[in-house]
Design a protein around this motif. Structure first.
Motif, short mmCIF file in Angstrom:
data_model
loop_
_atom_site.label_atom_id
_atom_site.label_comp_id
_atom_site.label_asym_id
_atom_site.label_seq_id
_atom_site.Cartn_x
_atom_site.Cartn_y
_atom_site.Cartn_z
N ARG A 165 0.83 -1.21 0.00
CA ARG A 165 0.00 0.00 0.00
C ARG A 165 0.86 1.25 0.00
NH1 ARG A 165 -2.90 0.34 5.78
NH2 ARG A 165 -3.54 -1.79 5.28
N TYR A 166 0.22 2.35 -0.39
CA TYR A 166 0.83 3.66 -0.20
C TYR A 166 0.41 4.18 1.17
CZ TYR A 166 1.98 3.85 -5.18
OH TYR A 166 2.50 3.58 -6.41
N ILE A 167 1.36 4.78 1.87
CA ILE A 167 1.06 5.48 3.11
C ILE A 167 1.61 6.90 3.00
CG2 ILE A 167 1.00 3.37 4.51
CD1 ILE A 167 3.82 4.01 5.49
N ARG A 168 1.03 7.80 3.76
CA ARG A 168 1.43 9.21 3.67
C ARG A 168 2.65 9.43 4.54
NH1 ARG A 168 0.18 12.49 -0.48
NH2 ARG A 168 0.35 14.69 0.11
N ILE A 169 3.78 9.69 3.93
CA ILE A 169 5.05 9.86 4.61
C ILE A 169 5.74 11.10 4.05
CG2 ILE A 169 7.35 8.87 4.99
CD1 ILE A 169 5.21 7.38 6.53
N ASP B 92 11.89 10.52 6.66
CA ASP B 92 10.84 9.67 6.09
C ASP B 92 10.87 8.28 6.72
OD1 ASP B 92 10.16 11.73 4.37
OD2 ASP B 92 11.05 10.80 2.59
N GLY B 93 12.09 7.73 6.86
CA GLY B 93 12.23 6.39 7.41
C GLY B 93 11.72 6.29 8.84
N ILE B 94 11.96 7.32 9.62
CA ILE B 94 11.45 7.34 11.00
C ILE B 94 9.93 7.32 10.99
CG2 ILE B 94 11.26 8.79 13.06
CD1 ILE B 94 14.22 9.65 12.46
N GLU B 95 9.32 8.07 10.08
CA GLU B 95 7.86 8.04 9.97
C GLU B 95 7.38 6.65 9.57
OE1 GLU B 95 5.59 11.12 8.06
OE2 GLU B 95 7.32 12.47 8.07
N VAL B 96 8.10 5.99 8.65
CA VAL B 96 7.72 4.64 8.23
C VAL B 96 7.78 3.69 9.42
CG1 VAL B 96 8.39 2.64 6.83
CG2 VAL B 96 8.38 4.93 5.81
N VAL B 97 8.87 3.76 10.19
CA VAL B 97 9.00 2.90 11.36
C VAL B 97 7.85 3.12 12.33
CG1 VAL B 97 10.41 2.40 13.40
CG2 VAL B 97 11.51 2.69 11.18
N GLU B 98 7.54 4.38 12.59
CA GLU B 98 6.45 4.67 13.53
C GLU B 98 5.12 4.17 13.02
OE1 GLU B 98 7.17 8.88 14.00
OE2 GLU B 98 8.18 8.56 15.92
N GLY C 192 20.02 4.20 7.03
CA GLY C 192 19.83 3.38 8.22
C GLY C 192 20.66 3.86 9.40
N VAL C 193 21.91 4.20 9.16
CA VAL C 193 22.78 4.68 10.23
C VAL C 193 22.23 6.00 10.79
CG1 VAL C 193 25.05 5.70 10.68
CG2 VAL C 193 24.88 3.49 9.55
N THR C 194 21.72 6.85 9.91
CA THR C 194 21.16 8.13 10.36
C THR C 194 19.94 7.91 11.25
OG1 THR C 194 21.94 9.14 8.30
CG2 THR C 194 20.35 10.39 9.60
N ILE C 195 19.08 6.98 10.86
CA ILE C 195 17.92 6.66 11.70
C ILE C 195 18.38 6.09 13.04
CG2 ILE C 195 15.90 5.14 11.93
CD1 ILE C 195 15.60 5.32 8.86
N ALA C 196 19.35 5.18 13.00
CA ALA C 196 19.83 4.56 14.23
C ALA C 196 20.44 5.58 15.18
CB ALA C 196 20.87 3.48 13.89
N ARG C 197 21.11 6.57 14.62
CA ARG C 197 21.71 7.61 15.47
C ARG C 197 20.65 8.53 16.07
NH1 ARG C 197 24.57 10.12 11.79
NH2 ARG C 197 23.33 12.04 11.75
N ARG C 198 19.62 8.85 15.27
CA ARG C 198 18.61 9.81 15.72
C ARG C 198 17.56 9.19 16.65
NH1 ARG C 198 16.98 13.17 10.20
NH2 ARG C 198 18.99 14.21 9.86
N ARG C 199 17.14 7.94 16.33
CA ARG C 199 16.02 7.35 17.06
C ARG C 199 16.33 5.91 17.50
NH1 ARG C 199 10.99 9.53 16.89
NH2 ARG C 199 10.73 8.06 18.63
N PRO C 200 17.30 5.72 18.36
CA PRO C 200 17.61 4.36 18.83
C PRO C 200 16.45 3.72 19.58
CG PRO C 200 18.72 6.00 20.18
CD PRO C 200 18.16 6.74 19.00
N ASP C 201 15.56 4.56 20.12
CA ASP C 201 14.42 4.03 20.88
C ASP C 201 13.46 3.24 20.00
OD1 ASP C 201 14.02 6.79 19.82
OD2 ASP C 201 11.95 6.44 20.44
N LEU C 202 13.56 3.39 18.67
CA LEU C 202 12.67 2.68 17.75
C LEU C 202 13.23 1.34 17.30
CD1 LEU C 202 11.61 5.62 15.39
CD2 LEU C 202 10.38 4.74 17.38
N LEU C 203 14.48 1.04 17.67
CA LEU C 203 15.17 -0.10 17.06
C LEU C 203 15.58 -1.15 18.07
CD1 LEU C 203 17.59 1.77 14.60
CD2 LEU C 203 15.19 1.13 14.25
N TRP D 101 10.38 -0.93 1.64
CA TRP D 101 9.93 0.46 1.48
C TRP D 101 10.58 1.06 0.24
CZ3 TRP D 101 13.00 4.66 4.39
CH2 TRP D 101 12.54 5.94 4.04
N ASP D 102 9.76 1.58 -0.66
CA ASP D 102 10.25 2.36 -1.80
C ASP D 102 10.40 3.81 -1.36
OD1 ASP D 102 10.12 0.09 -3.32
OD2 ASP D 102 8.61 0.83 -4.72
N ARG D 103 11.64 4.25 -1.17
CA ARG D 103 11.88 5.63 -0.75
C ARG D 103 11.52 6.62 -1.86
NH1 ARG D 103 16.91 3.30 0.55
NH2 ARG D 103 17.82 4.58 -1.09
#
Length: 351
Positions: free
Chosen positions: A47-51, A127-133, A156-167, A99-101
């Protein structure tokens, strides 16, 4: 992943021209039947989601939606969706999210190139953080396992650095680390292979397109010939066209976009890729950090990824060389890759 496109786009076009539409539909139905998920707790959605203010495509598959979520971030190039068959065994143990970025596949097909001059890896990570959430809410889980491949590893590294609480953990493969050194070394390796093989066209092209690269076009030319002289990548490029052409969910327009769309690399994403260093990626993380890297990867060198991990400070970290595999080990040796995920990564999500 750009290199996959460079070698396979012509093959996809040739195959599409040669294959009758009725035969294509038959093959698509066979693939769809083979991939059917009918377990009570299973999930198979696309599906498409709004990100990030636009519609972005995701695919979610697994035999038990209670399994740990595994979100895969592919590099610039072919979208991962047509290679679902290669990852089918993973769906027994994980709920696999593709996920198609903005720069990939169906998402780019729906939204085009609008605004691409301003795209950055920071924006893709947002965008990736929104997808994870969104996926966490949809599947009623707290965290995901994140896999970043090639240029997807920057996201991925950028997401891991910014939001480790999601991973639960970050897993790099084909991990980008120090691009200036990587491009100098891989260019020389490609030139050596071309000279050994007596490939005059490759030698001439590589001699004309040496680092540092002035623009994306010159880098893509280097990648084309680097991957053309890599036996592992050439074998993969021979199998990729059929996977794309016979993917059940793709129209011929999707096939075309998948094959040729990735040859466009937005300027800021190119510049940020070329300037990537351990310092720009970051070395302090608050989530487990693993790298599963093909020991025969001739395009993102395992030695540089290992040096990067040595500098990383994380709650747990591990570097694993995957024997006799190259840049696309996740797809060319999915069973071997899965074994490592089950041994080293899944326990982090189920402890």
């Amino acid at each position: 992943m750009i290199g996959i496109v460079l070698g396979s786009a012509a093959g996809i076009a040739a195959l599409a021209a040669a294959v009758p539409l009725a035969y294509r539909r038959l093959r698509q139905r066979r693939v769809a039947r083979a991939l059917a998920i009918d377990t009570p707790a299973g999930i198979a959605e696309g599906r498409y989601i709004r990100i990030g203010g636009i519609d972005q495509w995701i695919q979610i598959r697994g035999v038990d939606r209670a399994n740990p979520i595994l979100l895969i971030l592919a590099g610039s190039g072919l979208p991962m969706e047509p290679f679902t068959t290669a990852l089918q065994a993973w769906e027994q143990h994980f709920t696999v999210v593709l996920w198609d970025r903005r720069d990939v596949g169906r998402t780019r097909g729906r939204n085009g190139k609008a605004g691409s001059d301003t795209w950055t890896f920071g924006q893709l990570a947002d965008d990736g953080i929104e997808v994870v959430e969104w996926v966490r809410r949809h599947l009623h889980q707290d965290k995901v396992i994140l896999i970043g491949h090639s240029q997807g590893s920057i996201v991925g590294v950028t997401i891991a650095r910014r939001r480790p609480d999601l991973l639960h953990a970050y897993v790099g493969t084909g991990q980008i680390a120090d691009m200036a050194r990587n491009e100098h070394l891989t260019h020389q390796l490609a030139l050596d292979r071309a000279r050994t093989a007596g490939n005059r066209r490759a030698v001439k092209a590589l001699e004309r397109h040496a680092p540092p690269y002035r623009d994306a076009r010159t880098w893509i030319t280097k990648l084309r010939w680097s991957m053309a002289t890599d036996p592992d990548m050439r074998a993969w490029q021979r199998s990729a066209p059929a996977a794309v052409l016979f993917w059940p969910e793709y129209s011929l327009a999707d096939v075309y976009r998948g094959a040729f769309g990735a040859l466009f690399l937005p300027p800021r994403l190119f510049a940020e890729t070329m300037s990537c260093t351990p310092e720009t990626l970051g070395t302090r993380f608050e989530t487990p950090f693993l790298i599963l890297h093909g020991d025969a990867d001739l395009h993102t060198l395992p030695s540089l990824a290992e040096q990067y991990l040595a500098a990383v400070d994380a709650p747990a970290k591990e570097f694993v060389r995957l024997p006799d595999t190259g840049h696309t080990s996740m797809l060319t040796r999915p069973d071997q890759f899965l074994t490592e995920l089950l041994t080293r990564v899944r326990p982090l999500a189920t402890a």
